[in-house]
Design a protein around this motif. Structure first.
Motif, PDB file in Angstrom:
ATOM      1  N   ALA A  40     -21.276   8.292 -11.866  1.00 15.15           N
ATOM      2  CA  ALA A  40     -20.219   7.171 -11.330  1.00 15.15           C
ATOM      3  C   ALA A  40     -19.054   7.072 -12.427  1.00 15.15           C
ATOM      4  O   ALA A  40     -17.933   6.977 -11.874  1.00 15.15           O
ATOM      5  N   ILE A  41     -19.341   7.160 -13.540  1.00 12.07           N
ATOM      6  CA  ILE A  41     -18.083   7.244 -14.533  1.00 12.07           C
ATOM      7  C   ILE A  41     -17.158   8.293 -14.286  1.00 12.07           C
ATOM      8  O   ILE A  41     -15.918   8.244 -14.233  1.00 12.07           O
ATOM      9  N   GLY A  42     -17.905   9.475 -14.047  1.00  7.33           N
ATOM     10  CA  GLY A  42     -17.361  10.620 -13.911  1.00  7.33           C
ATOM     11  C   GLY A  42     -16.220  10.690 -12.872  1.00  7.33           C
ATOM     12  O   GLY A  42     -15.263  11.247 -12.806  1.00  7.33           O
ATOM     13  N   ARG A  43     -17.164  10.074 -11.769  1.00  8.02           N
ATOM     14  CA  ARG A  43     -16.252  10.119 -10.389  1.00  8.02           C
ATOM     15  C   ARG A  43     -14.999   9.166 -10.418  1.00  8.02           C
ATOM     16  O   ARG A  43     -14.103   9.441  -9.997  1.00  8.02           O
ATOM     17  N   ALA A  44     -15.056   8.113 -11.303  1.00  6.67           N
ATOM     18  CA  ALA A  44     -13.980   7.311 -11.494  1.00  6.67           C
ATOM     19  C   ALA A  44     -12.903   8.197 -12.392  1.00  6.67           C
ATOM     20  O   ALA A  44     -11.836   7.687 -12.170  1.00  6.67           O
ATOM     21  N   LEU A  45     -13.338   8.726 -13.137  1.00  9.04           N
ATOM     22  CA  LEU A  45     -12.246   9.457 -14.212  1.00  9.04           C
ATOM     23  C   LEU A  45     -11.592  10.562 -13.428  1.00  9.04           C
ATOM     24  O   LEU A  45     -10.556  10.943 -13.839  1.00  9.04           O
ATOM     25  N   MET A  46     -12.176  11.113 -12.422  1.00 13.08           N
ATOM     26  CA  MET A  46     -11.653  12.200 -11.568  1.00 13.08           C
ATOM     27  C   MET A  46     -10.249  11.665 -10.737  1.00 13.08           C
ATOM     28  O   MET A  46      -9.488  12.676 -10.687  1.00 13.08           O
ATOM     29  N   GLY A  47     -10.343  10.410 -10.917  1.00 13.68           N
ATOM     30  CA  GLY A  47      -8.732   9.632 -10.288  1.00 13.68           C
ATOM     31  C   GLY A  47      -7.633   9.727 -11.525  1.00 13.68           C
ATOM     32  O   GLY A  47      -6.755   8.902 -10.933  1.00 13.68           O
ATOM     33  N   SER A  48      -8.107   9.965 -12.660  1.00 12.87           N
ATOM     34  CA  SER A  48      -7.129   9.765 -13.929  1.00 12.87           C
ATOM     35  C   SER A  48      -6.630   8.347 -13.769  1.00 12.87           C
ATOM     36  O   SER A  48      -5.561   8.116 -14.136  1.00 12.87           O
ATOM     37  N   PRO A  49      -7.746   7.464 -13.958  1.00  8.96           N
ATOM     38  CA  PRO A  49      -7.343   6.173 -14.190  1.00  8.96           C
ATOM     39  C   PRO A  49      -6.389   5.820 -15.496  1.00  8.96           C
ATOM     40  O   PRO A  49      -6.906   6.374 -16.539  1.00  8.96           O
ATOM     41  N   ARG A  50      -5.577   4.927 -15.329  1.00  7.91           N
ATOM     42  CA  ARG A  50      -4.831   4.424 -16.329  1.00  7.91           C
ATOM     43  C   ARG A  50      -5.616   3.099 -17.142  1.00  7.91           C
ATOM     44  O   ARG A  50      -5.626   2.880 -18.345  1.00  7.91           O
ATOM     45  N   LEU A  51      -6.267   2.518 -16.222  1.00  8.56           N
ATOM     46  CA  LEU A  51      -7.073   1.237 -16.514  1.00  8.56           C
ATOM     47  C   LEU A  51      -8.288   1.525 -15.695  1.00  8.56           C
ATOM     48  O   LEU A  51      -8.628   1.687 -14.597  1.00  8.56           O
ATOM     49  N   LEU A  52      -9.564   1.597 -16.610  1.00 10.57           N
ATOM     50  CA  LEU A  52     -10.982   1.619 -16.058  1.00 10.57           C
ATOM     51  C   LEU A  52     -11.791   0.418 -16.183  1.00 10.57           C
ATOM     52  O   LEU A  52     -11.948  -0.064 -17.364  1.00 10.57           O
ATOM     53  N   MET A  53     -12.250  -0.012 -15.047  1.00  7.25           N
ATOM     54  CA  MET A  53     -13.107  -1.079 -14.941  1.00  7.25           C
ATOM     55  C   MET A  53     -14.620  -0.795 -14.799  1.00  7.25           C
ATOM     56  O   MET A  53     -14.876  -0.138 -13.815  1.00  7.25           O
ATOM     57  N   LEU A  54     -15.378  -1.369 -15.666  1.00  5.90           N
ATOM     58  CA  LEU A  54     -16.773  -1.047 -15.544  1.00  5.90           C
ATOM     59  C   LEU A  54     -17.521  -2.216 -15.441  1.00  5.90           C
ATOM     60  O   LEU A  54     -17.563  -3.156 -16.312  1.00  5.90           O
TER      61      LEU A  54
END
Length: 263
Positions: free
Chosen positions: A149-163
């Motif tokens: 799930a975190i990896g999938r979010a990182l695939m979008g090259s986020p500038r701000l990651l919300m968990l």
């Protein structure tokens, strides 16, 4: 970087989810958003991500800005494109897809080369997933699913990651590994993090700043260290008395009822 000003959220146009919530997440920082179940933490993240509509919720008042841009009424897709990406509570993977297919879903709209580089990056961060890349994600352990799930979010090259509750239901060792990876991403790659977490001790140990919510409102804020040192926070959230003795749940509940700062 991210700023919420007097945010008010209603569900079904009647039920108030959060009221007058204001908070700031500086660029490159890790900010923890803490509170008991039902305090409104997840509602804040859903408002930022513009996914309240799925639960008949709406932003009734207030303003959300990201890098000076008003994102209060953007679509969920526009928010992601702006660089704000959320890892929802419960992971929400596509259970029938493989690990690699889930990761590719997070790279929608990117070139094949960039998507491949993103996958290699995720497997580098979470080496535990390497041997499971073609395994159906619904068959993974809870910790492995959270990594996906975190990896999938990182695939979008986020500038701000919300968990949202990344350690929920996980063994302590796995939780420590995941939170440690998030902290490393912030420290080494400059990714800004807004972390909702029940484990207040772990969250404040990695955070720069923290906010504590109760009943839909921010009741206390400060540097992570100042919150860790605060007697009220120690008694209320960490279960530790002023003399260092761990309190029973019965004591903590009584303490909650009598503390005026929660009134």
């Amino acid at each position: 970087m991210l700023s919420l000003s007097n945010l008010r959220v209603l569900y079904d146009s009647v039920i108030e989810g959060v009221r007058d919530v204001s908070l700031d997440v500086p660029a490159g920082a890790i900010v923890a958003l803490l509170g008991a179940n039902g305090a409104g933490k997840s509602t804040v993240l859903k408002a930022i991500s513009q996914v309240l509509y799925a639960e008949h919720g709406e932003i009734a008042d207030g303003r959300i800005t990201f890098d000076g841009q008003d994102v209060t009424h953007m679509s969920a897709q526009q928010v992601v494109r702006a660089g704000l990406v959320q890892v929802p509570e419960g992971r929400r993977l596509f259970d029938t897809l493989t690990v690699e297919e889930n990761l590719l879903a997070g790279a929608a709209g990117q070139s094949a080369t960039r998507a491949r580089d993103g996958i290699d990056r995720v497997f580098g961060l979470f080496s535990e997933l390497t041997d499971h890349r073609r395994r159906t994600s619904g068959l993974l352990s809870g910790g492995q699913q959270q990594m996906v799930a975190i990896g999938r979010a990182l695939m979008g090259s986020p500038r701000l990651l919300m968990l949202d509750e990344p350690s929920l239901g996980l063994a302590p060792q796995i939780s420590e590994k995941i939170l440690g990876t998030v902290a490393r991403l912030s420290r080494e790659e400059g990714i800004t993090v807004l972390l909702v977490e029940q484990n207040a001790q772990a969250a404040l140990a990695m955070a720069d700043h923290g906010y504590i919510m109760e009943r839909g409102r921010v009741m206390l804020e400060g540097s992570a260290q100042s919150l860790l040192d605060n007697d009220d926070v120690r008694e209320f959230y960490l279960g530790v008395g002023t003399q260092g003795a761990r309190r029973s749940m019965r004591d903590i509940k009584h303490y909650r009822r009598r503390k005026r700062w929660l009134a």
